[in-house]
Write a protein that holds these residues in place. Structure first.
Motif, mmCIF file in Angstrom:
data_model
loop_
_atom_site.group_PDB
_atom_site.id
_atom_site.type_symbol
_atom_site.label_atom_id
_atom_site.label_comp_id
_atom_site.label_asym_id
_atom_site.label_seq_id
_atom_site.Cartn_x
_atom_site.Cartn_y
_atom_site.Cartn_z
ATOM 1 N N ILE A 178 0.123 1.670 15.438
ATOM 2 C CA ILE A 178 1.664 1.133 15.693
ATOM 3 C C ILE A 178 1.424 0.539 17.066
ATOM 4 O O ILE A 178 1.736 -0.250 17.784
ATOM 5 C CB ILE A 178 2.339 2.424 15.711
ATOM 6 C CG1 ILE A 178 2.996 3.050 14.500
ATOM 7 C CG2 ILE A 178 4.342 1.896 16.618
ATOM 8 C CD1 ILE A 178 3.635 3.774 13.936
ATOM 9 N N HIS A 189 5.506 -3.728 13.221
ATOM 10 C CA HIS A 189 5.656 -4.167 11.691
ATOM 11 C C HIS A 189 6.723 -4.816 10.759
ATOM 12 O O HIS A 189 6.880 -5.005 10.349
ATOM 13 C CB HIS A 189 4.974 -3.309 10.825
ATOM 14 C CG HIS A 189 4.718 -3.270 9.481
ATOM 15 N ND1 HIS A 189 5.525 -3.315 8.539
ATOM 16 C CD2 HIS A 189 3.302 -3.437 9.124
ATOM 17 C CE1 HIS A 189 4.749 -3.493 7.534
ATOM 18 N NE2 HIS A 189 3.357 -3.473 7.896
ATOM 19 N N ASP A 191 8.401 -3.047 8.389
ATOM 20 C CA ASP A 191 8.334 -2.718 6.815
ATOM 21 C C ASP A 191 7.027 -1.059 6.791
ATOM 22 O O ASP A 191 6.715 -1.388 6.314
ATOM 23 C CB ASP A 191 7.895 -3.758 6.122
ATOM 24 C CG ASP A 191 8.716 -3.165 4.999
ATOM 25 O OD1 ASP A 191 9.133 -1.631 4.266
ATOM 26 O OD2 ASP A 191 7.936 -3.719 3.627
ATOM 27 N N LEU A 192 7.510 -0.544 7.396
ATOM 28 C CA LEU A 192 6.353 1.002 7.915
ATOM 29 C C LEU A 192 6.892 1.650 7.164
ATOM 30 O O LEU A 192 7.592 2.178 7.671
ATOM 31 C CB LEU A 192 5.882 0.762 9.590
ATOM 32 C CG LEU A 192 4.496 1.546 9.410
ATOM 33 C CD1 LEU A 192 3.211 0.932 9.019
ATOM 34 C CD2 LEU A 192 4.382 2.259 10.786
ATOM 35 N N SER A 193 6.147 2.259 6.594
ATOM 36 C CA SER A 193 5.571 3.440 5.890
ATOM 37 C C SER A 193 4.430 3.564 5.240
ATOM 38 O O SER A 193 3.539 3.294 4.940
ATOM 39 C CB SER A 193 7.405 3.988 4.612
ATOM 40 O OG SER A 193 6.722 2.357 3.255
ATOM 41 N N SER A 213 6.948 -8.904 9.397
ATOM 42 C CA SER A 213 6.848 -8.070 11.186
ATOM 43 C C SER A 213 6.974 -9.295 11.855
ATOM 44 O O SER A 213 7.021 -10.856 11.373
ATOM 45 C CB SER A 213 4.629 -8.713 11.290
ATOM 46 O OG SER A 213 4.797 -7.006 10.165
ATOM 47 N N ASP A 228 10.233 1.809 12.377
ATOM 48 C CA ASP A 228 9.210 1.887 11.519
ATOM 49 C C ASP A 228 8.503 3.494 12.097
ATOM 50 O O ASP A 228 7.480 4.121 10.971
ATOM 51 C CB ASP A 228 8.053 1.037 12.549
ATOM 52 C CG ASP A 228 8.128 -0.481 11.444
ATOM 53 O OD1 ASP A 228 9.311 -0.213 10.658
ATOM 54 O OD2 ASP A 228 7.294 -1.284 12.107
ATOM 55 N N ASN A 231 10.776 6.009 9.809
ATOM 56 C CA ASN A 231 9.777 6.300 8.662
ATOM 57 C C ASN A 231 8.651 7.028 8.622
ATOM 58 O O ASN A 231 8.048 7.916 8.198
ATOM 59 C CB ASN A 231 9.733 4.642 8.091
ATOM 60 C CG ASN A 231 10.962 4.225 7.924
ATOM 61 O OD1 ASN A 231 11.792 4.995 7.657
ATOM 62 N ND2 ASN A 231 10.416 2.774 7.502
#
Ligand SMILES: Nc1ncnc2c1ncn2[C@@H]1O[C@H](COP(=O)(O)OP(=O)(O)O)[C@@H](O)[C@H]1O
Ligand SMILES: [Mg+2]
Length: 267
Positions: A178, A189, A191-193, A213, A228, A231
């Motif tokens: 990250i 990003h 949509d980080l998970s 992103s 992000d 999450n």
């Protein structure tokens, strides 16, 4: 193309034939032509089965002329929903200033190109992402993350099988990723998970799905960064039950590079 497909064993021919019937059923002519063009340009030698069939994109396992496995992400010519969803990530990103986002097909091409550019930018600064190989229209070709034709699992799928040490390692490496994305690639990003992180054997995370992103100059970049980190924090803290640093401290640590770019890029 017919020549290419008619090579190999009878069994393989049948498989390819089946595949192309499937591909032609699922995709419009333009998409099929794009896949053919990538074969003509010797980016792809053959396309095998589907790895994932999402709402907006399908991922196929393919092979290069050197027999390296590849992942091919094909964006589906999609709905108004898609348009509404993606406009937020493109409009406002200075890299897309003045770009006419036009009709839906154009928008999807732009979206695939955006994922390719984001991947490239991350890959070049050493973020663990699949190596980007090519993009043409709505088709993106990248390194396959897996072995012997089987993809590695997502963090969501595999975490219960990992030891505490491995989980801690995945977590620590993820925070590093990250930071690299934010400080070196100058992206978020967005949509980080645990659904967009694959895990290589030994607990090495690989970040995927970077179409949305955005540049750190995007008006929502900070909001996306917080989401992000939230999450990842929630997953490790609440679901996994790992003793991780406080959410605010993680955020502070990631943000600490703002304005000290030179120092970080020499690390
Ligand atoms: N480079 C890759 N190598 C192997 N599998 C991949 C690769 N990229 C994606 N996948 C698989 O395909 C799935 C969907 O890909 P992703 O980029 O997350 O698209 P989306 O979530 O938009 O459908 C992933 O969850 C993963 O299982
Ligand atoms: Mg995904």
């Amino acid at each position: 193309m017919t020549n290419e497909l008619s090579k190999g064993s009878r069994e393989r021919r049948i498989k390819d034939k089946d595949l192309f019937e499937t591909v032609e059923e699922v995709f419009d002519t333009k998409t099929v032509m794009t896949i053919y063009e990538l074969m003509k340009r010797r980016v792809l030698r053959r396309v095998n089965g589907v790895i994932s069939a999402g709402k907006e994109a399908r991922i196929y396992l393919a092979y290069s002329f050197n027999k390296d496995p590849l992942a091919v992400k094909i964006y589906l010519t999609s709905t108004a929903e898609f348009r509404k969803g993606v406009v937020k990530y493109i409009a406002g990103d200075p890299r897309f200033n003045g770009v006419n986002i036009g009709g839906i097909r154009r928008l999807i091409y732009l979206w695939a190109k955006k994922e390719f550019r984001n991947l490239k930018r991350m890959y070049e600064v050493g973020v663990r992402v699949p190596k980007p190989i090519a993009v043409l229209n709505n088709v993106l070709v990248m390194e396959f993350i897996g072995e012997e034709g089987l993809r590695y699992p997502l963090l969501k799928e595999v975490w219960k099988e990992l030891s505490r040490e491995e989980l801690l390692k995945v977590y620590e490496l993820l925070i590093e990723e990250i930071k690299k994305i934010y400080c070196l690639a100058k992206l978020v990003h967005a949509d980080l998970s645990e659904f967009n992180v694959m895990v290589k054997p030994g607990g090495v995370p690989v970040i995927i799905d970077v179409s949305q992103s955005v540049s750190i100059d995007h008006p929502y970049a900070e909001e996306f960064l917080v989401r992000d980190i939230r999450n990842i924090y929630d997953f490790f803290y609440s679901e996994v039950g790992l003793e991780v640093a406080d959410f605010k401290d993680i955020l502070k640590e990631v943000r600490s590079c703002r304005g000290v770019k030179e120092d970080l890029s020499q690390e």
